[in-house]
Design a protein around this motif. Structure first.
Motif, short mmCIF file in Angstrom:
data_model
loop_
_atom_site.label_atom_id
_atom_site.label_comp_id
_atom_site.label_asym_id
_atom_site.label_seq_id
_atom_site.Cartn_x
_atom_site.Cartn_y
_atom_site.Cartn_z
N MET A 1 -3.48 8.81 2.07
CA MET A 1 -3.67 7.15 2.64
C MET A 1 -5.13 6.60 2.14
O MET A 1 -4.79 5.53 1.59
CB MET A 1 -3.63 7.35 4.09
N HIS A 2 -6.10 7.25 2.38
CA HIS A 2 -7.19 6.84 1.91
C HIS A 2 -7.35 6.34 0.41
O HIS A 2 -7.93 5.37 -0.20
CB HIS A 2 -8.62 7.48 2.13
N VAL B 1 1.85 6.18 6.77
CA VAL B 1 1.00 5.31 5.91
C VAL B 1 0.92 5.84 4.66
O VAL B 1 0.92 5.16 3.42
CB VAL B 1 -0.40 4.73 6.54
N TYR C 1 -9.66 6.27 10.87
CA TYR C 1 -10.91 6.54 10.24
C TYR C 1 -12.03 7.11 10.88
O TYR C 1 -12.78 8.17 10.64
CB TYR C 1 -11.54 5.25 9.49
N LYS D 1 -2.24 -2.45 14.96
CA LYS D 1 -2.32 -1.41 13.81
C LYS D 1 -3.53 -1.37 13.15
O LYS D 1 -4.02 -0.32 12.71
CB LYS D 1 -1.12 -2.07 12.95
N GLU D 2 -4.17 -2.62 13.15
CA GLU D 2 -5.41 -2.52 12.75
C GLU D 2 -6.46 -1.51 13.27
O GLU D 2 -7.23 -0.67 12.81
CB GLU D 2 -6.23 -3.90 12.41
N ILE E 1 -5.59 2.13 12.51
CA ILE E 1 -6.14 2.60 11.19
C ILE E 1 -7.74 2.76 11.41
O ILE E 1 -8.31 3.81 10.91
CB ILE E 1 -6.01 1.71 10.14
N THR F 1 -12.79 -2.46 10.38
CA THR F 1 -12.36 -1.43 9.55
C THR F 1 -13.09 -1.59 8.19
O THR F 1 -13.67 -0.72 7.44
CB THR F 1 -10.86 -1.51 9.31
N TYR G 1 0.42 0.96 4.19
CA TYR G 1 0.03 0.35 5.54
C TYR G 1 1.06 -0.76 5.89
O TYR G 1 1.56 -0.74 6.99
CB TYR G 1 -1.33 -0.17 5.28
N GLU H 1 -4.35 3.49 -0.36
CA GLU H 1 -4.15 2.37 0.18
C GLU H 1 -5.49 1.51 0.06
O GLU H 1 -6.44 1.73 0.54
CB GLU H 1 -3.98 2.65 1.77
N VAL I 1 -0.72 8.51 10.18
CA VAL I 1 -1.33 8.94 8.86
C VAL I 1 -0.26 9.21 8.11
O VAL I 1 -0.34 9.05 6.79
CB VAL I 1 -2.41 9.87 8.98
#
Length: 292
Positions: free
Chosen positions: A100-101, A16, A55, A47-48, A51, A112, A21, A104, A13
């Motif tokens: 990040m949220h 990113v 979350y 990596k997906e 993430i 996601t 990302y 990105e 986190v």
């Protein structure tokens, strides 16, 4: 959550949030966390998934703390104020995650994207329920306008705190925001405002009270099934675990789930690290504790 897995999430986190990302590699995340690249793949398939897990973890943590406050003997106003305090503490403690949220604007995969949508719908239900509990039927016709304005107010302050690093006396912010909510609601009522938008005009997926929970359960069960198929186990074990998923789905469809039954079913996945996130999500939504 496993300590090493939590280190990977926190390290990833941070990276990113600063690099983006697409500019952050799995090797960099592993190095930042002080583990090997192979160790990363013990916990995340991609990596997906990393993430999505980040979350899901932070969202589940907040939801559990919100639910504990609701179970305490407080007035609706006090409940909302305490929940806002939880959110404020959260953004200070996990500032990198919020950055990040906010920065990105990415679509990293179907699971996601669905999770983000679910979180948005849950946020709407949380605010609309809280506002209606405080002001009762006075605000019924204006509830969507009230939610939009209050959500904008909250997000505005959070962005200034996180992105621009402004100093705010955090112990005063929750009560301040509640007073501004009073101004919003009373201002609209005093001016006899007509609603700019109504419940009937928002997306239909927002209208079913338990829709988001049902979707989260469904998505978690789908992911469990997908991971079961990839297990290096004998066919009998694979079949047994899939039957457990089917049993959880049937139990979750009941008007009143039985916590002991859910706990027993989820216990079948103990020892399968790759399925821990889905089990934690199901336990959170169905309000049971995982057996260890």
């Amino acid at each position: 959550m496993n300590e090493k897995k939590m280190k990977l999430i926190e390290a990833g986190v941070r990276l990113v949030a600063t690099q983006g990302y697409h500019n952050t590699s799995i090797q960099e995340i592993a190095s930042e966390a002080g583990v090997s690249k192979g160790a990363f793949y013990l916990y995340f398939q991609s990596k997906e998934e990393f993430i999505e897990t980040a979350y899901r973890f932070f969202h589940t943590e907040i939801t559990q703390r919100f639910n504990r406050v609701k179970q305490e003997n407080h007035s609706p106003r006090e409940i909302l104020e305490k929940q806002l305090t939880i959110l404020i503490d959260y953004i200070y403690h996990y500032k990198e995650f919020i950055i990040m949220h906010l920065r990105e604007n990415i679509s990293v995969g179907q699971h996601t994207d669905k999770l983000m949508r679910q979180m948005k719908m849950e946020n709407f239900h949380w605010l609309s329920e809280s506002i209606q509990n405080i002001y009762a039927d006075k605000v019924e016709e204006l509830i969507v306008d009230a939610v939009i304005q209050f959500e904008g107010l909250i997000n505005g302050y959070f962005k200034w705190i996180v992105i621009d690093n402004i100093h705010i006396e955090r112990d005063k912010l929750s009560a301040f925001l509640i007073r501004r909510l009073d101004d919003i609601v009373h201002g609209m009522l005093t001016a006899k405002e007509e609603a700019l938008t109504t419940i009937g005009r928002i997306p239909r997926e927002y209208l079913t009270e338990n829709k988001t929970s049902e979707q989260m359960i469904s998505n978690s069960l789908i992911k469990l099934s997908e991971k079961i198929k990839k297990l290096d186990e004998n066919p009998a074990k694979i079949k047994q675990l899939q039957e457990v998923v089917d049993a959880i789905e049937k139990e979750a469809d009941k008007n009143k789930t039985r916590p002991v039954v859910i706990q027993g079913l989820l216990a079948h996945f103990r020892g399968f690290k790759e399925m821990q996130d889905e089990c934690e999500q199901l336990a959170s939504v169905l309000q049971v504790e995982l057996l260890h």
